[in-house]
Design a protein around this motif. Structure first.
Motif, mmCIF file in Angstrom:
data_model
loop_
_atom_site.group_PDB
_atom_site.id
_atom_site.type_symbol
_atom_site.label_atom_id
_atom_site.label_comp_id
_atom_site.label_asym_id
_atom_site.label_seq_id
_atom_site.Cartn_x
_atom_site.Cartn_y
_atom_site.Cartn_z
ATOM 1 N N ALA A 124 0.712 -1.003 0.061
ATOM 2 C CA ALA A 124 -0.089 -0.016 0.074
ATOM 3 C C ALA A 124 0.775 1.323 0.038
ATOM 4 O O ALA A 124 0.488 2.244 -0.699
ATOM 5 C CB ALA A 124 -0.972 0.015 1.198
ATOM 6 N N SER A 125 2.074 1.137 0.888
ATOM 7 C CA SER A 125 2.812 2.342 0.859
ATOM 8 C C SER A 125 3.609 2.803 -0.757
ATOM 9 O O SER A 125 3.653 3.874 -0.980
ATOM 10 C CB SER A 125 4.077 2.232 1.795
ATOM 11 O OG SER A 125 4.753 1.361 1.406
ATOM 12 N N LEU A 160 -7.856 -5.459 8.417
ATOM 13 C CA LEU A 160 -6.798 -5.016 7.647
ATOM 14 C C LEU A 160 -7.302 -4.352 6.520
ATOM 15 O O LEU A 160 -6.488 -3.426 5.723
ATOM 16 C CB LEU A 160 -5.789 -6.738 7.200
ATOM 17 C CG LEU A 160 -4.731 -6.236 6.196
ATOM 18 C CD1 LEU A 160 -3.605 -5.540 6.744
ATOM 19 C CD2 LEU A 160 -4.264 -7.725 6.102
ATOM 20 N N LYS A 161 -8.199 -5.126 5.566
ATOM 21 C CA LYS A 161 -8.574 -4.362 4.446
ATOM 22 C C LYS A 161 -9.192 -2.970 4.752
ATOM 23 O O LYS A 161 -8.763 -2.000 4.017
ATOM 24 C CB LYS A 161 -9.690 -5.222 3.804
ATOM 25 C CG LYS A 161 -10.249 -4.428 2.479
ATOM 26 C CD LYS A 161 -11.440 -5.455 1.922
ATOM 27 C CE LYS A 161 -12.019 -5.066 0.652
ATOM 28 N NZ LYS A 161 -11.912 -3.619 0.382
ATOM 29 N N TYR A 162 -9.998 -2.902 5.633
ATOM 30 C CA TYR A 162 -10.425 -1.621 6.135
ATOM 31 C C TYR A 162 -9.169 -0.581 6.357
ATOM 32 O O TYR A 162 -9.157 0.663 6.327
ATOM 33 C CB TYR A 162 -11.343 -1.615 7.670
ATOM 34 C CG TYR A 162 -11.508 -0.268 8.201
ATOM 35 C CD1 TYR A 162 -12.538 0.504 7.663
ATOM 36 C CD2 TYR A 162 -10.841 0.132 9.389
ATOM 37 C CE1 TYR A 162 -12.817 1.887 8.333
ATOM 38 C CE2 TYR A 162 -11.076 1.172 10.032
ATOM 39 C CZ TYR A 162 -12.041 1.962 9.652
ATOM 40 O OH TYR A 162 -12.213 3.250 9.806
ATOM 41 N N GLU A 163 -8.223 -1.110 7.417
ATOM 42 C CA GLU A 163 -7.001 -0.082 7.637
ATOM 43 C C GLU A 163 -6.290 0.113 6.223
ATOM 44 O O GLU A 163 -5.606 1.264 6.316
ATOM 45 C CB GLU A 163 -6.190 -0.796 8.651
ATOM 46 C CG GLU A 163 -6.717 -0.904 10.025
ATOM 47 C CD GLU A 163 -6.719 0.472 10.709
ATOM 48 O OE1 GLU A 163 -6.090 1.388 10.450
ATOM 49 O OE2 GLU A 163 -7.656 0.695 11.621
ATOM 50 N N LEU A 164 -6.054 -0.806 5.326
ATOM 51 C CA LEU A 164 -5.301 -0.315 4.415
ATOM 52 C C LEU A 164 -6.108 0.619 3.253
ATOM 53 O O LEU A 164 -5.657 1.627 3.044
ATOM 54 C CB LEU A 164 -5.099 -1.829 3.474
ATOM 55 C CG LEU A 164 -4.031 -2.561 4.129
ATOM 56 C CD1 LEU A 164 -4.058 -3.954 3.072
ATOM 57 C CD2 LEU A 164 -2.656 -2.082 3.985
ATOM 58 N N ASP A 165 -7.569 0.484 3.416
ATOM 59 C CA ASP A 165 -8.311 1.505 2.512
ATOM 60 C C ASP A 165 -8.237 2.859 3.178
ATOM 61 O O ASP A 165 -7.782 3.604 2.624
ATOM 62 C CB ASP A 165 -9.805 0.851 2.576
ATOM 63 C CG ASP A 165 -9.727 -0.178 1.536
ATOM 64 O OD1 ASP A 165 -8.924 -0.340 0.801
ATOM 65 O OD2 ASP A 165 -10.923 -0.892 1.790
ATOM 66 N N GLY A 171 -3.731 8.529 5.091
ATOM 67 C CA GLY A 171 -2.363 8.251 5.559
ATOM 68 C C GLY A 171 -2.107 7.216 6.705
ATOM 69 O O GLY A 171 -3.377 6.801 7.086
ATOM 70 N N LEU A 172 -1.279 7.290 7.225
ATOM 71 C CA LEU A 172 -0.807 6.373 8.355
ATOM 72 C C LEU A 172 -1.469 6.984 9.736
ATOM 73 O O LEU A 172 -1.312 8.215 9.802
ATOM 74 C CB LEU A 172 0.532 6.226 8.477
ATOM 75 C CG LEU A 172 1.097 5.040 9.214
ATOM 76 C CD1 LEU A 172 0.607 3.644 8.724
ATOM 77 C CD2 LEU A 172 2.601 4.951 9.354
ATOM 78 N N ARG A 173 -2.266 6.365 10.478
ATOM 79 C CA ARG A 173 -3.072 6.596 11.605
ATOM 80 C C ARG A 173 -1.701 7.101 12.732
ATOM 81 O O ARG A 173 -0.574 6.665 12.585
ATOM 82 C CB ARG A 173 -3.553 5.506 12.520
ATOM 83 C CG ARG A 173 -4.818 5.008 11.847
ATOM 84 C CD ARG A 173 -5.389 3.939 12.742
ATOM 85 N NE ARG A 173 -6.488 3.400 12.222
ATOM 86 C CZ ARG A 173 -7.822 3.689 12.665
ATOM 87 N NH1 ARG A 173 -7.940 4.631 13.764
ATOM 88 N NH2 ARG A 173 -8.611 3.075 12.167
#
Length: 183
Positions: A124-125, A160-165, A171-173
């Protein structure tokens, strides 16, 4: 000439029966595992070379095995050493912080989750043309160990899918921007 022929025949037989055969079988499996992505010639040429060498030098093996009492050491791949060190360190961090991964999660599952989380966030990055530091990936993985142990694997994958989206959009939390050094 007959003595040499008998010597070689005994060597060949011992390659397939007894303690030498057991040790060579372990070596063969290790060699195939380490060379799994190589051609058939590369996989089996080392095995054949080792078997040939042991046919010629089998008395040395048996002197060490029976007289000196030295048993062969099982081969351990570099990847296995790294994985065991990683699991040990992750468990130490979890115990210190009173969080996951605990003994409820197998070593194999810890490696699987750690690899999944880190590779997913790295991918993702790259899409965002950013680079997430390794220490931040460790923090993210530790959070997902907790999610896995509390809610199970299915929920972890959905999360994981939610966090990647969310990462791709916003951006990163902030909580993921704190780094945990493993070593």
């Amino acid at each position: 000439m007959k003595l040499i022929l008998v010597y070689l025949t005994v060597g060949i037989l011992l390659n397939f029966f007894g303690p030498l055969a057991k040790h060579l079988s372990i070596e063969d499996k290790h060699s195939l595992k380490e060379n799994k992505n190589k051609s058939l010639f590369n996989k089996y040429s080392l095995i054949i070379a080792i078997r040939f060498f042991m046919t010629l030098t089998y008395p040395l093996f048996y002197i060490n095995y029976f007289i000196r009492g030295k048993k062969p050491i099982e081969p351990i791949s570099f990847e296995d050493k790294i994985n065991s060190s990683l699991v040990k360190r992750l468990r130490e961090l979890g115990k210190y912080n009173n969080t996951a991964p605990t003994e409820n999660t197998s070593d194999e599952k810890v490696i699987e989750i750690y690899t999944l989380i880190c590779s997913s966030f790295r991918k993702a990055s790259k899409e965002k043309q950013e680079q997430i530091p390794a220490n931040n990936l460790n923090t993210i993985a530790m959070k997902f160990f907790k999610v896995y142990e509390e809610f199970g694997e299915d929920f972890m994958h959905k999360h994981l899918k939610y966090e990647l989206d969310k990462y791709l959009k916003e951006g990163l939390r902030l909580e993921y921007q704190k780094g945990i050094s493993l070593f």
